[in-house]
Every structure is written in C-alpha cells, then in structure tokens.
Write a protein that holds these residues in place. Structure first.
Motif, mmCIF file in Angstrom:
data_model
loop_
_atom_site.group_PDB
_atom_site.id
_atom_site.type_symbol
_atom_site.label_atom_id
_atom_site.label_comp_id
_atom_site.label_asym_id
_atom_site.label_seq_id
_atom_site.Cartn_x
_atom_site.Cartn_y
_atom_site.Cartn_z
ATOM 1 N N VAL A 257 0.623 43.599 15.968
ATOM 2 C CA VAL A 257 1.025 43.921 14.597
ATOM 3 C C VAL A 257 0.735 45.385 14.300
ATOM 4 C CG1 VAL A 257 0.608 43.440 12.153
ATOM 5 C CG2 VAL A 257 0.693 41.555 13.807
ATOM 6 N N VAL A 258 -0.467 45.840 14.681
ATOM 7 C CA VAL A 258 -0.837 47.243 14.480
ATOM 8 C C VAL A 258 0.101 48.159 15.268
ATOM 9 C CG1 VAL A 258 -2.654 48.950 14.848
ATOM 10 C CG2 VAL A 258 -3.237 46.683 13.967
ATOM 11 N N ALA A 259 0.474 47.727 16.469
ATOM 12 C CA ALA A 259 1.413 48.520 17.275
ATOM 13 C C ALA A 259 2.748 48.672 16.557
ATOM 14 C CB ALA A 259 1.609 47.864 18.638
ATOM 15 N N GLY A 260 3.140 47.652 15.792
ATOM 16 C CA GLY A 260 4.371 47.755 15.027
ATOM 17 C C GLY A 260 4.300 48.837 13.968
ATOM 18 N N PHE A 261 3.170 48.920 13.250
ATOM 19 C CA PHE A 261 2.998 49.978 12.255
ATOM 20 C C PHE A 261 2.958 51.352 12.923
ATOM 21 C CE2 PHE A 261 1.436 46.420 9.661
ATOM 22 C CZ PHE A 261 2.093 46.689 8.471
ATOM 23 N N ARG A 262 2.330 51.414 14.098
ATOM 24 C CA ARG A 262 2.299 52.692 14.821
ATOM 25 C C ARG A 262 3.713 53.098 15.242
ATOM 26 N NH1 ARG A 262 -0.620 51.203 18.863
ATOM 27 N NH2 ARG A 262 -2.572 51.447 17.726
ATOM 28 N N TYR A 263 4.520 52.127 15.637
ATOM 29 C CA TYR A 263 5.903 52.388 16.023
ATOM 30 C C TYR A 263 6.687 52.968 14.846
ATOM 31 C CZ TYR A 263 10.488 51.419 18.161
ATOM 32 O OH TYR A 263 11.751 51.525 18.684
ATOM 33 N N ILE A 264 6.473 52.401 13.660
ATOM 34 C CA ILE A 264 7.157 52.909 12.468
ATOM 35 C C ILE A 264 6.750 54.354 12.198
ATOM 36 C CG2 ILE A 264 7.354 52.675 9.953
ATOM 37 C CD1 ILE A 264 7.029 49.654 10.345
ATOM 38 N N SER A 265 5.466 54.650 12.314
ATOM 39 C CA SER A 265 4.986 56.001 12.023
ATOM 40 C C SER A 265 5.536 57.028 12.999
ATOM 41 C CB SER A 265 3.456 56.030 12.045
ATOM 42 O OG SER A 265 2.957 55.823 13.365
ATOM 43 N N LEU A 266 5.860 56.599 14.220
ATOM 44 C CA LEU A 266 6.374 57.522 15.237
ATOM 45 C C LEU A 266 7.889 57.650 15.212
ATOM 46 C CD1 LEU A 266 4.083 56.499 18.252
ATOM 47 C CD2 LEU A 266 3.866 58.513 16.775
ATOM 48 N N HIS A 267 8.566 56.795 14.452
ATOM 49 C CA HIS A 267 10.029 56.844 14.364
ATOM 50 C C HIS A 267 10.400 57.116 12.914
ATOM 51 C CE1 HIS A 267 9.378 54.821 18.194
ATOM 52 N NE2 HIS A 267 10.623 55.115 18.522
ATOM 53 N N LYS A 268 10.659 58.390 12.643
ATOM 54 C CA LYS A 268 10.783 58.852 11.270
ATOM 55 C C LYS A 268 11.877 58.147 10.498
ATOM 56 C CE LYS A 268 9.813 63.102 10.588
ATOM 57 N NZ LYS A 268 9.817 64.584 10.562
ATOM 58 N N VAL A 269 12.997 57.858 11.147
ATOM 59 C CA VAL A 269 14.100 57.248 10.406
ATOM 60 C C VAL A 269 13.732 55.853 9.913
ATOM 61 C CG1 VAL A 269 15.267 56.202 12.410
ATOM 62 C CG2 VAL A 269 16.602 56.884 10.416
ATOM 63 N N LEU A 270 12.933 55.110 10.689
ATOM 64 C CA LEU A 270 12.478 53.796 10.242
ATOM 65 C C LEU A 270 11.531 53.929 9.053
ATOM 66 C CD1 LEU A 270 11.796 52.103 13.698
ATOM 67 C CD2 LEU A 270 13.714 51.680 12.173
ATOM 68 N N LEU A 271 10.588 54.864 9.166
ATOM 69 C CA LEU A 271 9.642 55.082 8.072
ATOM 70 C C LEU A 271 10.364 55.489 6.794
ATOM 71 C CD1 LEU A 271 6.717 55.343 7.086
ATOM 72 C CD2 LEU A 271 6.719 57.701 7.950
ATOM 73 N N LEU A 272 11.351 56.355 6.918
ATOM 74 C CA LEU A 272 12.080 56.828 5.741
ATOM 75 C C LEU A 272 12.908 55.714 5.104
ATOM 76 C CD1 LEU A 272 13.247 60.338 7.018
ATOM 77 C CD2 LEU A 272 11.412 59.835 5.396
ATOM 78 N N THR A 438 14.307 60.046 -4.492
ATOM 79 C CA THR A 438 15.225 59.920 -3.359
ATOM 80 C C THR A 438 15.787 61.276 -2.956
ATOM 81 O OG1 THR A 438 15.825 57.717 -4.158
ATOM 82 C CG2 THR A 438 17.255 58.713 -2.498
ATOM 83 N N LEU A 439 16.157 62.098 -3.931
ATOM 84 C CA LEU A 439 16.650 63.448 -3.621
ATOM 85 C C LEU A 439 15.574 64.264 -2.912
ATOM 86 C CD1 LEU A 439 18.630 64.312 -6.873
ATOM 87 C CD2 LEU A 439 19.584 63.846 -4.601
ATOM 88 N N LEU A 440 14.327 64.126 -3.364
ATOM 89 C CA LEU A 440 13.226 64.842 -2.713
ATOM 90 C C LEU A 440 13.039 64.345 -1.287
ATOM 91 C CD1 LEU A 440 10.856 66.844 -2.979
ATOM 92 C CD2 LEU A 440 9.457 64.924 -3.788
ATOM 93 N N LEU A 441 13.083 63.030 -1.097
ATOM 94 C CA LEU A 441 12.935 62.455 0.246
ATOM 95 C C LEU A 441 14.035 62.950 1.173
ATOM 96 C CD1 LEU A 441 11.290 60.250 1.881
ATOM 97 C CD2 LEU A 441 13.120 58.672 1.249
ATOM 98 N N ALA A 442 15.275 62.968 0.690
ATOM 99 C CA ALA A 442 16.399 63.391 1.517
ATOM 100 C C ALA A 442 16.349 64.878 1.826
ATOM 101 C CB ALA A 442 17.713 63.059 0.808
ATOM 102 N N THR A 443 15.790 65.686 0.915
ATOM 103 C CA THR A 443 15.728 67.135 1.110
ATOM 104 C C THR A 443 14.609 67.535 2.055
ATOM 105 O OG1 THR A 443 16.611 67.488 -1.119
ATOM 106 C CG2 THR A 443 15.500 69.351 -0.072
ATOM 107 N N VAL A 444 13.450 66.956 1.845
ATOM 108 C CA VAL A 444 12.272 67.343 2.623
ATOM 109 C C VAL A 444 12.336 66.809 4.048
ATOM 110 C CG1 VAL A 444 9.757 67.114 2.775
ATOM 111 C CG2 VAL A 444 10.844 67.520 0.566
ATOM 112 N N THR A 445 12.865 65.592 4.219
ATOM 113 C CA THR A 445 12.928 64.974 5.550
ATOM 114 C C THR A 445 14.384 64.599 5.854
ATOM 115 O OG1 THR A 445 12.366 62.865 4.514
ATOM 116 C CG2 THR A 445 10.570 64.100 5.503
#
Length: 453
Positions: A257-272, A438-445
């Motif tokens: 389960v923890v590995a899943g959260f780590r996977y999300i943190s390493l894959h920016k598009v999933l996190l976003l 959302t505009l800030l999220l799309a602009t910054v990342t």
C-alpha cells in the motif's frame, strides 16, 4: 472490467461473441487487447455526438457493464433502506449521520488494502469473492429487517461489513477495465460505467420511495441481494485476470500500500490528477448547503421541491454528459480535458451560488454535473493508462478513498463557511477557489495539461 495478456491469462474464453484469450498484440506489456478498430473511418452524423458505445462490442466488458446496470439501481435500494430503518428505530437524524461514518472508515481502509490485493491476485477471483460478500450482507440486512430485530448496532455492523467488501471490490473492478478495452477506448468505457452509476443515483432512490409503501422496507434488501446474483454470474463468465509478470508473487501487505503512494509521488501526472479532483470536490461541492438554500433562498418555490431539485440536478447533469459522451470521449489530450472540466465545474458552481432563481440554479448544477462526468472519465482514463498493470489496483484504491472522502470534507468546509458567511457567499467563494486553484495547478505544473494518451 479487464481482460487478457500474453504473460498471464489462462486462455479461458468468454462465450457468446468474440472470445477473449491470452493472446494480445505483439510487444504489449499492459495486458490490454489490440484495437482492431484503430484505423476505422471516423464516426459521422448524429452518432458522433451520442454515447460512445465502442467498448460494448467487446463481450467481456459488455458482461461486466451489463451487471453494473442491474446493481447500480439495486445498491441504491439498500442505500435508502439503511438510513430509513435507522431513523424509524431511533427517530434521530444524528444516528443516521453516525451510520454514514460507520461505513466510511472500513470503505477507506479496505479500498487501500483492496488495491494491493487486486495487484497480487486474479482480479476475477477477487471480484467473485467480494460480490458474493456484498450479496450475503444484503441478505443479512433482509433477515434482520424480516425478524424485526430493531437493533441499530446490528445495522451499523452490517453496513461496515458491506462497505469493507465494497472497498475490496472497487479497485479490482475499475483496474480491470484496461485489460478489457484498448487505451483509445478507456474514456468511452469510463463514460459508460459512470453514466450507469449516476443513473442509479437518480432512479434507485425514486424506485425505493415507490416500493416501500407497496412491498415494505425489508424487501428492498432482498431485491438488492437478488440483483447481485446477476453481477456474480457476469463476473463468473469473465476470463481469468491474473497479475502480469512477477506481480502475483508479492504479498498484499501494507508495505505494498505504501509502495502505491510512493508510485503516485514519483509519477507527476497521477499526483496531479488526484489533486485536480481534490480541488474540485473539497472546495466546490456545496451539497451540505442545499437544505439551508432550499429553506431560505428558494423557499418561495416550495422547500420540498427546491431540495429535491438541488440534490437531483448534479446526477442528472452527469447522466446527460454520459449520454452525449461521443462529444468528448475520442479526445486524446486527457490532461487538458481534466483541467477544462474542473474549471467548468468551478464556473458552474459559482453561477449556482449567484442565482436567485431556483430553475437557473438547477440549470447551473446540471452543467456542473456534466463537467464532473467529463472530469471523472478522463481522470479514470489517466489512472488506467499512465499506471502499469501491476499498480492499477492500488491507484484505484487511492482513487476510491479520494472520491469517498473529498465530498465529506467538503460537507464540513461548506457547512462551516455557510454558517459564518451565508450559504450563497460560501458557494460562490468555493467555485472561484476551484477555478483559481486549477489554473494555478495547470500553470505551475504543466505535466497534466501536456499529458495525452
């Protein structure tokens, strides 16, 4: 909702149509079937705008989707019967609220663990076990109602057990889609499934309200249990969906389960994609204010009518969005579609908060529901296409927690803001924050807005 691959399925075919076997296109490692219609001519005329039904050509997906049609309504019968029975026993809305919390915790815990389980065992087997468990709990709901136990602790225990089974079931069901349809059809498949679920949210409570005076409350549980038998049969007829590669050799523990959260943190598009949903739901879901708005702002229209329209408008908009999914399901810039949909949600919620007319307010909520459908479709497609098959269950487990927890956090936030600022100011402020966030999220990342399948 998924199918086979060269590295792992048993070769079992689904009868009654094109078989789904263990073979896939050369070089594919995600278990998805090849897309024989990839070079087909574009759809023209009115069919281009109507619901995109391409995934229903695939027998395995069609069976699972058909079972969802049945259970989407049946599950709502239980969802209505449990709070009704608790209120009948206690005469207290507070106990109804406590029951919701009793179901939320096991749902969240077992959804996270269920994602890890779905990545380590045959998903078809897991679906069979969990759907059977849900059916048994529905049957136990009927038994306690039939016997007239009148025990709130028994009801809450059964609700917690049923939500635990649902938490285990949901990640496996959703993660399977990418093994049943090719990547290009993921948005269409998500739209089909989401449309059915939203239709159930509208039709199920209406059916429950009509049936209670005729057959009684206890029989609602029994109808749900019988409907779940169709789901179990549909899942039984699916092909085997074992883990690909070495995934089946892992244990489904909390380390995974923890590995899943780590996977999300390493894959920016999933996190976003998760962050976009959190922004939309936590800041922009105003349902906690519907009763106050119905009693104060829209009282001249009739409080009962106003409350019903407000609660029904978003699901109705989502259903309409699904019925016309052909207008957006073929888009390939999935990240940009999520951003546009969340911004549209924020604008519609802002318009709702500014509306003094009940009918205009309901129209804005319908638009918000359609925007939410688009967001759900493409966020789901991103999770299924950007994650590897060995991680899809855990991604869907996190997704289930976000979807379940976000609106409940919104209830607390909007309820507090509505008491301090007034309901309309709280709604408008939340909608504007969704747009700005959302505009800030799309602009910054930019990773999300640049993502395409």
């Amino acid at each position: 909702m998924d199918t086979s691959d060269t590295s792992g399925t048993s070769g079992k075919s689904v009868t009654g149509g094109n078989s789904v076997t263990s073979g896939t296109s050369a070089g594919r490692t995600d278990g998805a079937p090849r897309d024989p219609g990839a070079e087909a001519p574009p759809v023209r005329g009115w069919r281009r705008w109507a619901m995109d039904t391409r995934p229903l050509r695939r027998p395995a997906y069609r069976r699972l989707w058909t079972s969802t049609v049945v259970t989407a309504v049946g599950s709502q019968l239980t969802a209505v019967a449990v709070p009704k029975q608790i209120y009948d026993i206690t005469g207290s809305s507070a106990w109804v609220g406590y029951a919701g919390l009793a179901g939320l915790l096991p749902l969240m815990v077992f959804a996270l663990w269920g994602g890890a389980v779905a990545d380590s065992m045959d998903r078809r087997t897991l679906l069979l076990i969990t759907n059977t468990g849900i059916a048994v709990t529905s049957l136990l709901f009927w038994v306690q109602a039939y016997l007239g136990l009148g025990s709130v602790p028994v009801l809450m225990l059964l609700l917690a057990l049923q939500q635990a089974f649902f938490g285990l079931n949901s990640p496996a069901r959703t993660a399977s889609i990418a093994r049943l349809v090719p990547a290009a059809e993921l948005p269409a498949a998500n739209a089909l499934g989401s449309t059915v679920m939203q239709t159930g949210l509208v039709a199920g409570p209406l059916l429950a309200g009509a049936l209670i005076p005729v057959v009684g409350l206890a029989e609602l549980y029994l109808i749900d249990a019988i409907a779940l038998c169709a789901t179990i049969w549909a899942v039984y007829r699916l092909p085997a969906l074992p883990p690909l590669g070495q995934a089946g050799k892992r244990r489904a523990g909390w380390r995974e389960v923890v590995a899943g959260f780590r996977y999300i943190s390493l894959h920016k598009v999933l996190l976003l994609s998760f962050l976009a949903d959190i922004i939309a739901m936590v800041l922009g879901m105003p349902r906690a204010l519907f009763p106050q708005l119905a009693a104060e702002t829209y009282a001249p229209y009739g409080e009962g009518l106003a409350l019903g329209l407000l609660f029904a408008a978003i699901p109705v908009g989502a259903v309409l969005g699904g019925l016309f999914s052909g207008t957006f399901s073929r888009a390939r810039r999935h990240g940009l579609m999520v951003i546009a949909a969340v911004i549209a949600w924020g604008v519609a919620i802002t318009g709702f908060g500014l509306s003094g007319s009940l009918w205009i307010a309901a129209a804005f909520l319908v638009v918000a529901g359609a925007a939410d459908m688009v967001s759900m479709v493409f966020r789901g497609a991103i999770l299924l296409s950007a994650a590897t098959d060995e991680m899809r269950g855990r991604m869907q487990g996190v997704f289930t927690v976000v979807v379940a927890g976000g609106p409940r956090l919104a209830d607390v936030l909007h309820g507090t803001a509505g008491s301090a600022l007034g309901p309309r100011a709280a709604v408008v402020g939340g909608g504007l924050l969704v747009v700005a966030g959302t505009l800030l999220l799309a602009t910054v990342t930019p990773a999300l807005r640049r993502y395409r399948v």
